[in-house]
Design an enzyme around this catalytic site. Structure first.
Site, PDB file in Angstrom:
ATOM      1  N   ARG A 169      -4.592  39.272   2.407  1.00 12.85           N
ATOM      2  CA  ARG A 169      -3.621  37.935   2.032  1.00 12.85           C
ATOM      3  C   ARG A 169      -4.457  36.816   2.125  1.00 12.85           C
ATOM      4  O   ARG A 169      -5.134  36.508   2.847  1.00 12.85           O
ATOM      5  CB  ARG A 169      -2.520  37.819   3.139  1.00 12.85           C
ATOM      6  CG  ARG A 169      -1.428  36.648   2.852  1.00 12.85           C
ATOM      7  CD  ARG A 169      -0.585  36.632   4.043  1.00 12.85           C
ATOM      8  NE  ARG A 169       0.526  35.797   3.545  1.00 12.85           N
ATOM      9  CZ  ARG A 169       0.560  34.386   3.963  1.00 12.85           C
ATOM     10  NH1 ARG A 169      -0.589  33.943   4.365  1.00 12.85           N
ATOM     11  NH2 ARG A 169       1.424  33.527   3.567  1.00 12.85           N
ATOM     12  N   SER A 238       9.152  41.532   3.297  1.00 14.28           N
ATOM     13  CA  SER A 238       9.309  40.701   4.321  1.00 14.28           C
ATOM     14  C   SER A 238      10.755  40.517   4.510  1.00 14.28           C
ATOM     15  O   SER A 238      11.454  40.430   3.274  1.00 14.28           O
ATOM     16  CB  SER A 238       8.652  39.465   4.049  1.00 14.28           C
ATOM     17  OG  SER A 238       7.171  39.534   4.056  1.00 14.28           O
ATOM     18  N   LYS A 267       3.392  30.934   8.507  1.00 12.09           N
ATOM     19  CA  LYS A 267       4.788  30.898   7.789  1.00 12.09           C
ATOM     20  C   LYS A 267       5.120  29.223   8.176  1.00 12.09           C
ATOM     21  O   LYS A 267       6.212  29.058   8.744  1.00 12.09           O
ATOM     22  CB  LYS A 267       5.469  31.751   8.100  1.00 12.09           C
ATOM     23  CG  LYS A 267       5.359  32.843   7.559  1.00 12.09           C
ATOM     24  CD  LYS A 267       5.414  33.243   6.211  1.00 12.09           C
ATOM     25  CE  LYS A 267       5.124  34.459   5.488  1.00 12.09           C
ATOM     26  NZ  LYS A 267       5.573  34.567   4.169  1.00 12.09           N
TER      27      LYS A 267
END
Length: 343
Positions: A169, A238, A267
């Site tokens: 990521r 997700s 996040k």
């Protein structure tokens, strides 16, 4: 010309049968899969039916200059995936040789081997996809990377600790740099027999032949991702609530992420879902799922006690001083909550 053609056909029929037998043994004893084992056996028997006496008598092993040829890569396999891939390549190359040279020997043989080669391609795709999904089912700790100095060292240290699932990521790095990093991470993961996934970027996953992708709620629909990646790749999604959970399952996700459980800078600005959503998923989901978001060595048992059997982490490993030991700690805690199987 005819004796040379017969020798070529004989050598490649042997090569194809040997390679298929190696694959078959793993399907039979490693996977306990009768369907794959039977397909390998049928292919071997069809090969044997074409391996006639006039081809065998043309064999001249003492006079073959290729018997002494070798390559260092043939002396060692880095893992089971490499072993199987090498033998599938051996079979497919041999079948292509037989297909072409049999046109000089028996045109019907060439047509039969063309179809046989396609069957091997399908077998390879199904087998590798099956193994990939089986490995996913057996993975309980999931590392999601973040840009950090010494990333390869961290990932390899975690792999040495038993990690079997890695997601690359990186939202901000330039495409060319991302491509090179993804290539190296894929190679590293496969060296240790681990699954390698890419976050969001299907083009990048295709470019490096990753094992699949992880998609957020705002990313491409799973159905389109499946069309692009094919049926054998892994697609995760997700989720932050029961509605997203149910939709991801209905759309065909192979696994789901559940979170963020706690506040996390990964996040930023996203409210944590807490343990109640974990409890809901534990009661209602049968596909693999991973609790994620702010999970570390201090709170992992709280998450497990709420019903999670798999967790995904970022900073807990990426920023650890000793990633191998932290990985082993997580795996030890996860082993405690796995269902026991009777012998």
């Amino acid at each position: 010309m005819q004796p040379a053609v017969c020798r070529i056909l004989d050598a490649n029929l042997d090569r194809a049968r040997e390679g298929l037998r190696i694959v078959e043994e793993w399907c039979r004893f490693g996977l306990n899969n009768s369907q794959f084992s039977d397909e390998c056996k049928q292919l071997r028997q069809e090969l044997a039916s074409w391996h006639t006496l006039d081809l065998r008598v043309a064999r001249d092993t003492p006079g073959d200059p290729g018997t002494e040829l070798t390559h260092p890569q043939e002396e060692r396999r880095s893992g089971l995936g490499t072993l199987l891939q090498a033998n599938f390549c051996r079979v497919e190359e041999a079948l292509r040789v037989v297909e072409e040279y049999s046109k000089l020997y028996n045109p019907k043989m060439g047509a039969a081997f063309k179809q046989m080669r396609y069957r091997v391609y399908i077998l390879e795709s199904h087998l590798l996809g099956y193994q990939r999904h089986q490995r996913l089912a057996q993975s309980y700790l999931y590392l999601v990377t973040s840009p950090t100095e010494g990333l390869f060292h961290v990932v390899e240290a975690a792999l040495q600790g038993g990690l079997s699932l890695v997601q690359y990521r990186d939202k901000d790095t330039a495409d060319l740099d991302r491509l090179e990093t993804a290539r190296q991470l894929r190679q590293l993961c496969h060296q240790y027999g681990a699954i390698f996934l890419v976050n969001d970027h299907i083009d990048l996953a295709l470019a490096v032949d990753a094992d699949g992708v992880h998609l957020g709620q705002q990313d491409m629909p799973i159905a389109i991702a499946r069309q692009l990646l094919g049926p054998q790749k892994i697609i995760g999604r997700s989720t932050t609530n029961p509605e997203e959970m149910q939709r991801a399952i209905q759309e065909g996700a192979d696994y789901i992420g559940v979170g963020p459980v706690y506040e996390t800078p990964t996040k930023a600005g996203k409210a944590p879902v807490g343990l109640e959503y974990i409890r809901h998923v534990a009661k209602n989901v049968s596909i693999p799922w991973f609790a994620i978001g702010g999970i570390d060595v201090n709170n992992v048992n709280e998450v497990l006690n709420a019903g999670a059997q798999r967790v995904a982490v970022v900073r807990a490993i990426v920023r650890a001083e000793q990633p191998t030991l932290v990985t082993q700690y997580f795996l030890a805690q996860l082993a405690r909550v796995q269902p026991r199987t009777t012998p």
